[in-house]
Design an enzyme around this catalytic site. Structure first.
Site, PDB file in Angstrom:
ATOM      1  N   ARG A  16       0.474  -1.295   0.210  1.00  0.00           N
ATOM      2  CA  ARG A  16       0.010   0.118   0.335  1.00  0.00           C
ATOM      3  C   ARG A  16       0.650   1.095   0.163  1.00  0.00           C
ATOM      4  NH1 ARG A  16      -2.081   0.584   6.115  1.00  0.00           N
ATOM      5  NH2 ARG A  16      -0.660   1.366   6.804  1.00  0.00           N
ATOM      6  N   MET A  18       3.039   4.100  -0.718  1.00  0.00           N
ATOM      7  CA  MET A  18       4.308   4.835  -1.201  1.00  0.00           C
ATOM      8  C   MET A  18       4.764   3.477  -2.531  1.00  0.00           C
ATOM      9  SD  MET A  18       6.381   7.220  -0.410  1.00  0.00           S
ATOM     10  CE  MET A  18       6.040   8.504   1.266  1.00  0.00           C
ATOM     11  N   ASP A  37       5.924  -7.351   2.062  1.00  0.00           N
ATOM     12  CA  ASP A  37       4.937  -6.506   3.068  1.00  0.00           C
ATOM     13  C   ASP A  37       4.574  -7.789   4.294  1.00  0.00           C
ATOM     14  OD1 ASP A  37       3.328  -4.217   4.524  1.00  0.00           O
ATOM     15  OD2 ASP A  37       3.633  -3.110   2.887  1.00  0.00           O
ATOM     16  N   ASP A  60       8.515  -9.842   6.138  1.00  0.00           N
ATOM     17  CA  ASP A  60       8.726  -8.850   7.555  1.00  0.00           C
ATOM     18  C   ASP A  60      10.573  -8.340   7.301  1.00  0.00           C
ATOM     19  OD1 ASP A  60       9.189  -7.749  10.114  1.00  0.00           O
ATOM     20  OD2 ASP A  60       8.060  -9.262  11.351  1.00  0.00           O
ATOM     21  N   ASN A  87      12.194   0.142   1.354  1.00  0.00           N
ATOM     22  CA  ASN A  87      10.698   1.409   1.591  1.00  0.00           C
ATOM     23  C   ASN A  87       9.715   1.330   2.907  1.00  0.00           C
ATOM     24  OD1 ASN A  87       7.530   3.383   0.410  1.00  0.00           O
ATOM     25  ND2 ASN A  87       6.995   1.426   0.542  1.00  0.00           N
ATOM     26  N   TYR A 152      11.417   8.035  15.175  1.00  0.00           N
ATOM     27  CA  TYR A 152      11.428   8.210  13.676  1.00  0.00           C
ATOM     28  C   TYR A 152      12.426   8.915  13.150  1.00  0.00           C
ATOM     29  CZ  TYR A 152       9.461   8.444   9.548  1.00  0.00           C
ATOM     30  OH  TYR A 152       8.586   8.693   7.995  1.00  0.00           O
ATOM     31  N   LYS A 156      15.883   7.623  10.510  1.00  0.00           N
ATOM     32  CA  LYS A 156      15.491   8.396   9.618  1.00  0.00           C
ATOM     33  C   LYS A 156      17.283   9.159   9.190  1.00  0.00           C
ATOM     34  CE  LYS A 156      11.449   6.920   7.701  1.00  0.00           C
ATOM     35  NZ  LYS A 156      11.408   5.592   6.470  1.00  0.00           N
ATOM     36  N   THR A 187      -1.103   9.144   2.285  1.00  0.00           N
ATOM     37  CA  THR A 187      -0.693   7.858   1.587  1.00  0.00           C
ATOM     38  C   THR A 187      -1.500   7.456   3.129  1.00  0.00           C
ATOM     39  OG1 THR A 187       1.199   7.615   4.303  1.00  0.00           O
ATOM     40  CG2 THR A 187       1.449   7.716   0.837  1.00  0.00           C
TER      41      THR A 187
END
Ligand code: NAP
Length: 248
Positions: A16, A18, A37, A60, A87, A152, A156, A187
């Site tokens: 799902r 992007m 996914d 996973d 991603n 997060y 990143k 998204t």
């Protein structure tokens, strides 16, 4: 000849958002795509939609065995991999004194260690292919700070740094390694966020997954003199807020 004829891509988090847009975009231009996914129903539905040029696998990104199986599926059905898009990712909110340490570790495990594992297991296949491109999905949160998403942001920034280290390692293998830094993109991850969030940006809207796909495909196919570089797609969000400076 289509732009991605001869491309064998592996995409994580592709059921799902992007990731799904990347699957559709690459297949439309001739690529063979293995995508994984943890959302198996959505993944199988997408495979039914896009057809024979794809394989959905349960992946996973924290599982070494899942990565090995995904690479093996690509090699068996389509050949060695020459495009990897890391991603898959999650976001989790909480001030530093509130977020549980276990939750911090979970975000790092998926977003950062998952990206490492993707490269770790795909690179031998990419060497067999004679080279290719690795595109790691970071974020504007890998370029600046945002309150309440320390885990997060750490993941990143880590993806961004790891991208540069691996780009240095893999130049001689003809493998380019780059990061994408999206700002707010509409998204499922951002479903609950208001458009108001973008009002301080020069471009006052959420981006679309398809806009990120176009950038990813340009980087993969056309940016042949770029490696280690970070590509921002954020409506100008990292520039800081638009401020009218009063004139005398
Ligand atoms: P999304 O719609 O939530 O898609 C991400 C996919 O990854 C989901 O299907 C998700 O499943 C999956 N996933 C979660 N944990 C996984 C795991 N352990 N293994 C494999 N897949 C897993 O999010 P998106 O907005 O398309 O985000 C894609 C990437 O862009 C992420 O890395 C995200 O951090 C990054 N990004 C997004 C934005 C934005 O504004 N949307 C901005 C900057 C960067 P679940 O639903 O089960 O979690």
């Amino acid at each position: 000849m289509a732009r991605f004829d001869g491309t064998v891509a592996l995409i994580s988090g592709g059921a799902r958002g992007m990731g799904a847009a990347h699957v559709r975009g690459l297949v439309a231009e001739g690529a063979k795509v293995v995508f994984g996914d943890i959302l198996d129903d959505e993944g199988r539905n997408l495979q039914d939609e896009v057809g024979e040029s794809t394989r959905y696998v349960h992946l996973d990104v924290t599982s070494e065995a899942d990565w090995q199986a995904a690479v093996a599926t690509a090699e068996k059905d389509f050949g060695p991999i020459n495009l990897l898009v890391n991603n898959a990712g999650i976001v989790s909110y909480g001030p530093v004194d509130v977020m549980e340490p276990e939750e911090f570790r979970r975000v790092i495990d998926i977003n950062l260690t998952g990206t490492f594992l993707g490269m770790h297991f795909a690179v031998p296949s990419m060497r067999t292919a004679g080279g290719g491109a690795i595109i790691n999905i970071s974020s504007t949160a890998g370029l600046m700070g945002y309150a309440t998403i320390a885990a997060y942001g750490a993941s990143k920034w880590g993806v961004r740094g790891m991208t540069k280290a691996v780009a240095l390692e893999l130049g001689n293998d003809n493998i380019r390694v780059m990061s994408i830094h999206p700002g707010p993109i509409r998204t499922p991850m951002t479903d609950g966020m208001s458009d108001e969030l973008t009002m301080a940006q020069p471009i006052k809207r959420f981006g679309t997954a398809e806009e990120v796909t176009k950038l990813m495909m340009f980087m993969a196919a056309d940016a042949t003199y770029s490696t280690g570089s970070e590509w921002v797609i954020d409506g100008g969000a990292v520039l800081g807020p638009v401020i009218d400076i009063p004139q005398e």
